[in-house]
Structures are given as structure tokens and as C-alpha cells.
Write an enzyme that holds these catalytic residues in place. Sequence first.
Site, PDB file in Angstrom:
ATOM      1  CG  ASP A  56      -3.485   9.493  -0.963  1.00 36.98           C
ATOM      2  OD1 ASP A  56      -3.418   9.634   0.278  1.00 36.98           O
ATOM      3  OD2 ASP A  56      -3.804   8.408  -1.487  1.00 36.98           O
ATOM      4  CD  GLU A  85      -5.889   5.555   3.472  1.00 37.97           C
ATOM      5  OE1 GLU A  85      -6.373   4.637   4.132  1.00 37.97           O
ATOM      6  OE2 GLU A  85      -6.551   6.184   2.617  1.00 37.97           O
TER       7      GLU A  85
HETATM    8  N1  BES Z   1     -10.055   7.511   6.091  1.00 44.14           N
HETATM    9  C1  BES Z   1     -10.467   6.377   5.337  1.00 44.14           C
HETATM   10  C2  BES Z   1     -10.808   5.178   6.200  1.00 44.14           C
HETATM   11  C3  BES Z   1     -11.946   5.452   7.145  1.00 44.14           C
HETATM   12  C4  BES Z   1     -13.184   5.795   6.642  1.00 44.14           C
HETATM   13  C5  BES Z   1     -11.766   5.356   8.488  1.00 44.14           C
HETATM   14  C6  BES Z   1     -14.229   6.079   7.513  1.00 44.14           C
HETATM   15  C7  BES Z   1     -12.803   5.623   9.346  1.00 44.14           C
HETATM   16  C8  BES Z   1     -14.036   5.995   8.853  1.00 44.14           C
HETATM   17  C9  BES Z   1      -9.338   6.025   4.376  1.00 44.14           C
HETATM   18  O1  BES Z   1      -8.851   7.145   3.680  1.00 44.14           O
HETATM   19  C10 BES Z   1      -9.837   5.099   3.310  1.00 44.14           C
HETATM   20  O2  BES Z   1     -10.710   5.464   2.566  1.00 44.14           O
HETATM   21  N2  BES Z   1      -9.257   3.937   3.216  1.00 44.14           N
HETATM   22  C11 BES Z   1      -9.470   3.044   2.154  1.00 44.14           C
HETATM   23  C12 BES Z   1      -8.297   2.117   2.220  1.00 44.14           C
HETATM   24  C13 BES Z   1      -8.057   1.225   1.079  1.00 44.14           C
HETATM   25  C14 BES Z   1      -7.957   1.918  -0.230  1.00 44.14           C
HETATM   26  C15 BES Z   1      -6.831   0.390   1.345  1.00 44.14           C
HETATM   27  C16 BES Z   1     -10.773   2.299   2.337  1.00 44.14           C
HETATM   28  O3  BES Z   1     -11.199   2.065   3.475  1.00 44.14           O
HETATM   29  O4  BES Z   1     -11.385   1.948   1.327  1.00 44.14           O
HETATM   30 MN    MN Z   2      -8.500   8.708   4.895  1.00 44.06          MN
HETATM   31 MN    MN Z   3     -10.300   7.570   2.004  1.00 43.71          MN
END
Ligand code: BES
Ligand code: MN
Ligand code: MN
Length: 456
Positions: free
Chosen positions: A89, A154
Site C-alpha cells: 500500500d 502499513e
Molecule cells: N517505511 C515507512 C517508515 C520509515 C520511514 C522507516 C523512513 C524508515 C525510514 C513506513 O511506510 C511509514 O511511513 N510508516 C508510518 C507508520 C504509521 C502510519 C503507523 C509512519 O512512520 O508514519
Molecule cells: Mn514503508
Molecule cells: Mn510510509
Amino acid sequence: MSSPAVAFARQNQPRFLSELKALLRIPSISTLPEHKADCRRAAEMLSAELKRIGMENVRILETEGHPLVYADWLQATATPTVLCYGHYDVQPTDPLEEWLSPPFEPEERNGNLYARGAVDDKGQVWAQVKALESLLAEQGKLPINVRVLFEGEEEVGGEGIAKYVASKPPELKADFALVSDTELFAPGLPTLCVGLRGMIYTEIEVRGAKTDLHSGMYGGAAPNPFMALAQILARLKDENGHILIPGFYDDIIPPSPEELSAWRNLPFDEEHYRITEVGSKQLVGEEGYSVLERTWARPTLEVHGMPGGFIGAGAKTVIPAKAVAKVSMRLVPGMTPQKAFEQYSSFVKKIAPAGVDMEVRLIHSGDPCLIRVDNPYIKAATRALHEVWGRETVFIRSGGSIPIVGDFWRHLGLPSVMMGFGLPDDNIHAPNEKFNIRNFELGIESLIRFLEETAR
Ligand code: BES
Ligand code: MN
Ligand code: MN
């Protein structure tokens, strides 16, 4: 490098890239209901490809939201089992007018592939699939046992996968997880992410009058829910970035002196970061903490949007009956979403101004995590990365959240190897998201060599 699977990947690179473009053309935005069918199409494309390359027991697992994709290949004897994770997603595309090419029409420019989801996370999911394909095609088998679990929620909290993992199904029995959803600290610098912040995502809804009112006739007597929200929000954090919720910092476990000194040795230039990544005239935050500490090891509180009231062009004199603020907090090791939400919601209710009703809702949450690095999988990863990138691996944390990593540990006892190939300026969640094409290629090679190394 003598791996035949790596040679296969190099020969097939143009095909891998054009297949990735097909995946990127599917607008699988998990938060928007009108893209529900697109999310399923992305899941179907992944499951079809996993079947085609020779994975077994390929299944689409239904959840209450978007489906999971499962596959395995378990014919290796006496070796560990890896659980490969990524998400298909993507985030919404607004503001659309800032994209130089349309978000779901992937375009190559200057060695980068531009599209929503290019690096977060379809490109990295595809790198995992292509690493498995290369190994199966060249060897007819995999070096270790492999399970695959891809999710489509996610970016909206991952409720479906969280329930599935918490039920501890036999399908998820493994020794470690391989998570490809993070980034390199700098171009060309092999990186393993060993810590993530957790989060609570909330909404505060404030109601005043029973209906929208004329602001001339009633202004001065009727409560204004936006003013109430502004007053509440202003009391959650001070000018120095310190969160004012009582007890919020009590349980924090700070990074060890060794970790802090390793961070000081990372190639980080604050001014470069300010100009090229943030682009503001000044950085803000807690005094006494470096930028890396502020973003990796300290909690924060952000306001994302305040829906409600009049936001059209021109002027409308109205006192809105209701207002909403979307507010999230990032949590660091030692903190729990449950306790943080309790502290926050009771403080918000306490400081609510007179004359309004209010509801504080938890939309989703995830635990922070910190991975121990003294396991054979992390060691195998550093060997593989050294071979592919020719440099020593750096260990970093990230300020972002991947809620399922904590669940893998808590429910399944799996340590995660977070090996990702994004770059800090890849514009994830923003206009003009990109994936460096060389990182896509070297990512596939790194994943192949990593799986081979874990079999030694
Ligand atoms: N891949 C990201 C998290 C991430 C960003 C890890 C940069 C390492 C470096 C993930 O897809 C993300 O955006 N997660 C969300 C999670 C939330 C919606 C629960 C976030 O961090 O905002
Ligand atoms: Mn991600
Ligand atoms: Mn993300």
C-alpha cells in the site's frame, strides 16, 4: 562476486525494472476507500508473481481491511527460516500539482524512478521478490527456508496484519524477519536500521453550538471549537519542542553512550540536512539534543490537519459547530502506546476550555522497537552488505514507524533485520517520491547475498 543468482539478477535487470513499473501503475492508496479494489489488484499481482517464480502455498489472506499476501518455500533442511516482510500500500498523492510527472505513471529521470510507492514500499517489496526469483531460477532452490508476508495496510496502522501475527499462526514460524522498508543513511553507505519510533495517531473532536452559527449574531456568546482546539494544542508543546503532557517522558530509556558516540561518527551535516531535506529557514526542537537524537530517540507531537469549518475561497462568517484536530505522537523505547494515550487524553480533557464538549479518539498505534545486533543474522547481513557495497555497515535508528516489527518480536520472538535501500531525499509520503535505480539493483544483490550468507 561469484554468486550465479547475482549474475542472473544483473542480466534480468531491465525486465525487473519494467515489472516494477507495472506494480507502480496500480494506485493502491490504503487510506482512500475508492482505492480498495486497487489494493486488491496489487495483492493479486504480487501473489501471481510469487507463484510464477516458484514459491509455494501462495495465498491471499483476507482481513477486515486490505488483504495479506502469503507464500513459502520450505524445502531447505537444517537451516533457518526467514520471514520476508514489506507493504504494497502507498500514501495519498496530494498535493498533486507539485508532482513533475503523474504519481502513478512511473518515469525515469537522472537515474531515479519517480512514482508514488517507488521506494515506500513497492520498489523494496519487488526487490525481495526479484531476489527470490534470481535464487530459484539459478539454483532451482533457495539457500534457506523462506516465508513471505506482504501487507496492504502499513500506511494506515496495519490492523489486519497485527491481528494475524498476534494469533501466532504456524505459517509464521520462523527464526528472523527480513524487513525491506527503510533507508540508507547516505548514498553508497550500507545501512541496517536497528530502532524505530512507535506512535499513537489520534483525533480530538470539539463540539460547541448545536449547529453552525452566524458569527456576527452569535460571536461573543457562542463557544468557537477552533479556538478551543488552538488553545488546547498550544498547551501540548512549548516553544522549545518539549511536550507538556505530565509524565510523558518518565519511562524513556535513553540510548547507550556507545550508541550515541556511534551516531556522532555518522556523516551528518546539519546545515545540509536543513537546506536539502527540510528546506526551512531554521531547525527547531529540544535544546541539548542533536538532530539525530531529536528524530530517533526523543518523542514528538505533531498536528497533521484540522478538518472542519470554512476552507473554501473567499470569506464566510460562520462559527462552526464542530472542529477536529489530527494529532500524532512518536514514542521511543520505554514508552507504550497505552500509557501515552492515557496521559495525553486525560491531559487534553483537563485543559479543555469552558463551553465545549470533546472526544479524544485513538485511530491507531504501534510500539517503538530496538533490535539487538548480537545475532548471527545481523552478522550475515553485514558480510553481505560489505561484499556488495564495499564498505562497513552503519547501524542507525529511524524516526519513522513500522508497527509490525515490534509485533514480530513480541508475538513471534523474531528479531528483524531491517535492510532497506531508500535515500533520505527520496520524498517518501511527499510529491515526487523516487527510488534510485542503482539502489534497486544493489538492493536485489544485497538481498540475494544476505540469504546466501544466512545459510553458512
Ligand atoms: N517505511 C515507512 C517508515 C520509515 C520511514 C522507516 C523512513 C524508515 C525510514 C513506513 O511506510 C511509514 O511511513 N510508516 C508510518 C507508520 C504509521 C502510519 C503507523 C509512519 O512512520 O508514519
Ligand atoms: Mn514503508
Ligand atoms: Mn510510509
